[in-house]
Design a protein around this motif. Structure first.
Motif, PDB file in Angstrom:
ATOM      1  N   THR A 180       2.501  17.451 -30.666  1.00 19.30           N
ATOM      2  CA  THR A 180       2.397  16.812 -29.366  1.00 19.30           C
ATOM      3  C   THR A 180       0.963  16.358 -29.159  1.00 19.30           C
ATOM      4  O   THR A 180       0.019  17.125 -29.359  1.00 19.30           O
ATOM      5  CB  THR A 180       2.807  17.782 -28.242  1.00 19.30           C
ATOM      6  OG1 THR A 180       4.139  18.242 -28.503  1.00 19.30           O
ATOM      7  CG2 THR A 180       2.758  17.115 -26.890  1.00 19.30           C
ATOM      8  N   LEU A 181       0.820  15.120 -28.773  1.00 20.75           N
ATOM      9  CA  LEU A 181      -0.499  14.565 -28.488  1.00 20.75           C
ATOM     10  C   LEU A 181      -0.407  13.760 -27.199  1.00 20.75           C
ATOM     11  O   LEU A 181       0.436  12.860 -27.080  1.00 20.75           O
ATOM     12  CB  LEU A 181      -0.974  13.676 -29.640  1.00 20.75           C
ATOM     13  CG  LEU A 181      -2.368  13.082 -29.519  1.00 20.75           C
ATOM     14  CD1 LEU A 181      -3.424  14.192 -29.478  1.00 20.75           C
ATOM     15  CD2 LEU A 181      -2.652  12.152 -30.680  1.00 20.75           C
ATOM     16  N   LEU A 182      -1.218  14.125 -26.233  1.00 17.45           N
ATOM     17  CA  LEU A 182      -1.228  13.467 -24.924  1.00 17.45           C
ATOM     18  C   LEU A 182       0.160  13.453 -24.282  1.00 17.45           C
ATOM     19  O   LEU A 182       0.580  12.470 -23.679  1.00 17.45           O
ATOM     20  CB  LEU A 182      -1.781  12.047 -25.046  1.00 17.45           C
ATOM     21  CG  LEU A 182      -3.206  11.921 -25.581  1.00 17.45           C
ATOM     22  CD1 LEU A 182      -3.582  10.465 -25.766  1.00 17.45           C
ATOM     23  CD2 LEU A 182      -4.196  12.615 -24.653  1.00 17.45           C
ATOM     24  N   GLY A 183       0.892  14.542 -24.462  1.00 21.44           N
ATOM     25  CA  GLY A 183       2.194  14.693 -23.832  1.00 21.44           C
ATOM     26  C   GLY A 183       3.359  14.073 -24.582  1.00 21.44           C
ATOM     27  O   GLY A 183       4.495  14.184 -24.137  1.00 21.44           O
ATOM     28  N   LEU A 184       3.094  13.412 -25.704  1.00 20.23           N
ATOM     29  CA  LEU A 184       4.170  12.804 -26.485  1.00 20.23           C
ATOM     30  C   LEU A 184       4.434  13.626 -27.744  1.00 20.23           C
ATOM     31  O   LEU A 184       3.525  13.864 -28.535  1.00 20.23           O
ATOM     32  CB  LEU A 184       3.800  11.376 -26.898  1.00 20.23           C
ATOM     33  CG  LEU A 184       3.619  10.372 -25.769  1.00 20.23           C
ATOM     34  CD1 LEU A 184       3.095   9.057 -26.319  1.00 20.23           C
ATOM     35  CD2 LEU A 184       4.932  10.158 -25.036  1.00 20.23           C
ATOM     36  N   GLU A 185       5.673  14.044 -27.921  1.00 21.10           N
ATOM     37  CA  GLU A 185       6.028  14.784 -29.128  1.00 21.10           C
ATOM     38  C   GLU A 185       6.582  13.804 -30.158  1.00 21.10           C
ATOM     39  O   GLU A 185       7.451  12.982 -29.856  1.00 21.10           O
ATOM     40  CB  GLU A 185       7.072  15.861 -28.830  1.00 21.10           C
ATOM     41  CG  GLU A 185       7.379  16.708 -30.056  1.00 21.10           C
ATOM     42  CD  GLU A 185       8.295  17.870 -29.762  1.00 21.10           C
ATOM     43  OE1 GLU A 185       9.121  18.186 -30.625  1.00 21.10           O
ATOM     44  OE2 GLU A 185       8.188  18.450 -28.671  1.00 21.10           O
ATOM     45  N   ARG A 186       6.053  13.888 -31.345  1.00 19.56           N
ATOM     46  CA  ARG A 186       6.475  13.016 -32.442  1.00 19.56           C
ATOM     47  C   ARG A 186       6.622  13.833 -33.710  1.00 19.56           C
ATOM     48  O   ARG A 186       5.953  14.847 -33.899  1.00 19.56           O
ATOM     49  CB  ARG A 186       5.446  11.912 -32.705  1.00 19.56           C
ATOM     50  CG  ARG A 186       5.217  10.964 -31.554  1.00 19.56           C
ATOM     51  CD  ARG A 186       6.440  10.059 -31.343  1.00 19.56           C
ATOM     52  NE  ARG A 186       6.166   9.041 -30.357  1.00 19.56           N
ATOM     53  CZ  ARG A 186       6.652   9.048 -29.122  1.00 19.56           C
ATOM     54  NH1 ARG A 186       7.402  10.042 -28.716  1.00 19.56           N
ATOM     55  NH2 ARG A 186       6.373   8.072 -28.295  1.00 19.56           N
ATOM     56  N   THR A 187       7.487  13.349 -34.604  1.00 20.42           N
ATOM     57  CA  THR A 187       7.596  13.983 -35.914  1.00 20.42           C
ATOM     58  C   THR A 187       6.592  13.320 -36.849  1.00 20.42           C
ATOM     59  O   THR A 187       6.138  12.189 -36.602  1.00 20.42           O
ATOM     60  CB  THR A 187       9.009  13.832 -36.510  1.00 20.42           C
ATOM     61  OG1 THR A 187       9.228  12.459 -36.844  1.00 20.42           O
ATOM     62  CG2 THR A 187      10.077  14.342 -35.557  1.00 20.42           C
ATOM     63  N   THR A 188       6.275  14.023 -37.918  1.00 21.65           N
ATOM     64  CA  THR A 188       5.376  13.441 -38.918  1.00 21.65           C
ATOM     65  C   THR A 188       5.993  12.172 -39.501  1.00 21.65           C
ATOM     66  O   THR A 188       5.291  11.197 -39.767  1.00 21.65           O
ATOM     67  CB  THR A 188       5.096  14.468 -40.026  1.00 21.65           C
ATOM     68  OG1 THR A 188       4.549  15.644 -39.426  1.00 21.65           O
ATOM     69  CG2 THR A 188       4.130  13.933 -41.055  1.00 21.65           C
ATOM     70  N   LEU A 189       7.304  12.157 -39.673  1.00 26.22           N
ATOM     71  CA  LEU A 189       7.990  10.972 -40.188  1.00 26.22           C
ATOM     72  C   LEU A 189       7.826   9.791 -39.240  1.00 26.22           C
ATOM     73  O   LEU A 189       7.527   8.670 -39.680  1.00 26.22           O
ATOM     74  CB  LEU A 189       9.476  11.271 -40.416  1.00 26.22           C
ATOM     75  CG  LEU A 189      10.283  10.166 -41.088  1.00 26.22           C
ATOM     76  CD1 LEU A 189       9.815   9.954 -42.518  1.00 26.22           C
ATOM     77  CD2 LEU A 189      11.770  10.521 -41.067  1.00 26.22           C
ATOM     78  N   ASP A 190       7.995  10.029 -37.936  1.00 24.41           N
ATOM     79  CA  ASP A 190       7.815   8.959 -36.944  1.00 24.41           C
ATOM     80  C   ASP A 190       6.414   8.368 -37.029  1.00 24.41           C
ATOM     81  O   ASP A 190       6.234   7.141 -37.046  1.00 24.41           O
ATOM     82  CB  ASP A 190       8.023   9.485 -35.518  1.00 24.41           C
ATOM     83  CG  ASP A 190       9.440   9.912 -35.226  1.00 24.41           C
ATOM     84  OD1 ASP A 190      10.371   9.433 -35.905  1.00 24.41           O
ATOM     85  OD2 ASP A 190       9.610  10.742 -34.306  1.00 24.41           O
ATOM     86  N   VAL A 191       5.416   9.229 -37.059  1.00 31.56           N
ATOM     87  CA  VAL A 191       4.026   8.769 -37.067  1.00 31.56           C
ATOM     88  C   VAL A 191       3.705   8.015 -38.359  1.00 31.56           C
ATOM     89  O   VAL A 191       3.084   6.951 -38.331  1.00 31.56           O
ATOM     90  CB  VAL A 191       3.057   9.953 -36.850  1.00 31.56           C
ATOM     91  CG1 VAL A 191       1.613   9.516 -37.035  1.00 31.56           C
ATOM     92  CG2 VAL A 191       3.268  10.551 -35.466  1.00 31.56           C
ATOM     93  N   THR A 192       4.160   8.550 -39.481  1.00 34.11           N
ATOM     94  CA  THR A 192       3.896   7.897 -40.762  1.00 34.11           C
ATOM     95  C   THR A 192       4.514   6.502 -40.808  1.00 34.11           C
ATOM     96  O   THR A 192       3.847   5.531 -41.164  1.00 34.11           O
ATOM     97  CB  THR A 192       4.420   8.759 -41.925  1.00 34.11           C
ATOM     98  OG1 THR A 192       3.767  10.021 -41.883  1.00 34.11           O
ATOM     99  CG2 THR A 192       4.175   8.103 -43.263  1.00 34.11           C
ATOM    100  N   HIS A 193       5.783   6.409 -40.435  1.00 34.32           N
ATOM    101  CA  HIS A 193       6.440   5.097 -40.443  1.00 34.32           C
ATOM    102  C   HIS A 193       5.839   4.166 -39.390  1.00 34.32           C
ATOM    103  O   HIS A 193       5.618   2.976 -39.666  1.00 34.32           O
ATOM    104  CB  HIS A 193       7.943   5.235 -40.215  1.00 34.32           C
ATOM    105  CG  HIS A 193       8.691   5.752 -41.391  1.00 34.32           C
ATOM    106  ND1 HIS A 193       8.571   5.226 -42.660  1.00 34.32           N
ATOM    107  CD2 HIS A 193       9.579   6.761 -41.505  1.00 34.32           C
ATOM    108  CE1 HIS A 193       9.342   5.878 -43.493  1.00 34.32           C
ATOM    109  NE2 HIS A 193       9.960   6.836 -42.822  1.00 34.32           N
TER     110      HIS A 193
END
Length: 153
Positions: free
Chosen positions: A62-75
């Motif tokens: 979670t960064l600045l209130g947004l949860e993301r997966t490593t896959l989401d961020v990488t893509h």
């Protein structure tokens, strides 16, 4: 008698052509990357790819209130960078079309293009597959040749 003298380039050859080649190289690199992403997404993943995707989906932050997966961020970063590379190439082409003196004279415009290309090449040599390792030396050479041909300011 006309006393105005056009800016002379150091070798007599126009620096705009190699600059355009470098800029088109950026466009090709970005569009090629996007095509690769689409092709990869539509292909059947190997068992190793499935395991890697699963592990990346399970890794969240979670960064600045947004949860993301490593896959989401990488893509997401990969696709966004491809769009930015295309945009840079298109902006370079538009700028040199409307203001060719940005390239005909050795300005920061040409130097920044060369530095960006060389930095991306270094990164590609360390971390990326073959296509950028093939394209980025061409773009770097084209930008360097353009600067060499340009008139000193």
């Amino acid at each position: 008698m006309n006393t105005a003298i056009a800016a002379r380039t150091s070798t007599g050859a126009d620096p705009v052509r190699p600059f355009r080649i470098g800029a088109y190289g950026f466009v090709v690199l970005g569009v090629g990357h996007l095509a690769f992403v689409v092709a990869t997404a539509s292909a059947t993943p190997t068992p190793e790819q499935r395991r890697a995707d699963t592990a990346m989906r399970e890794s969240t932050f979670t960064l600045l209130g947004l949860e993301r997966t490593t896959l989401d961020v990488t893509h997401g970063m990969s696709i966004a960078m491809a769009f930015f590379v295309v945009a840079c190439g298109l902006l370079m082409l538009a700028a040199v079309r409307h203001a060719p003196d940005l390239v005909r004279r050795r300005t920061a415009f040409g130097r920044v293009s060369l530095v960006a290309s060389l930095a991306a090449l270094g990164l590609a040599l360390l971390l990326l597959p073959a296509p950028p390792i093939v394209i980025l030396p061409v773009t770097s050479y084209a930008f360097a040749l353009s600067l060499r041909r340009g008139a000193k300011v």
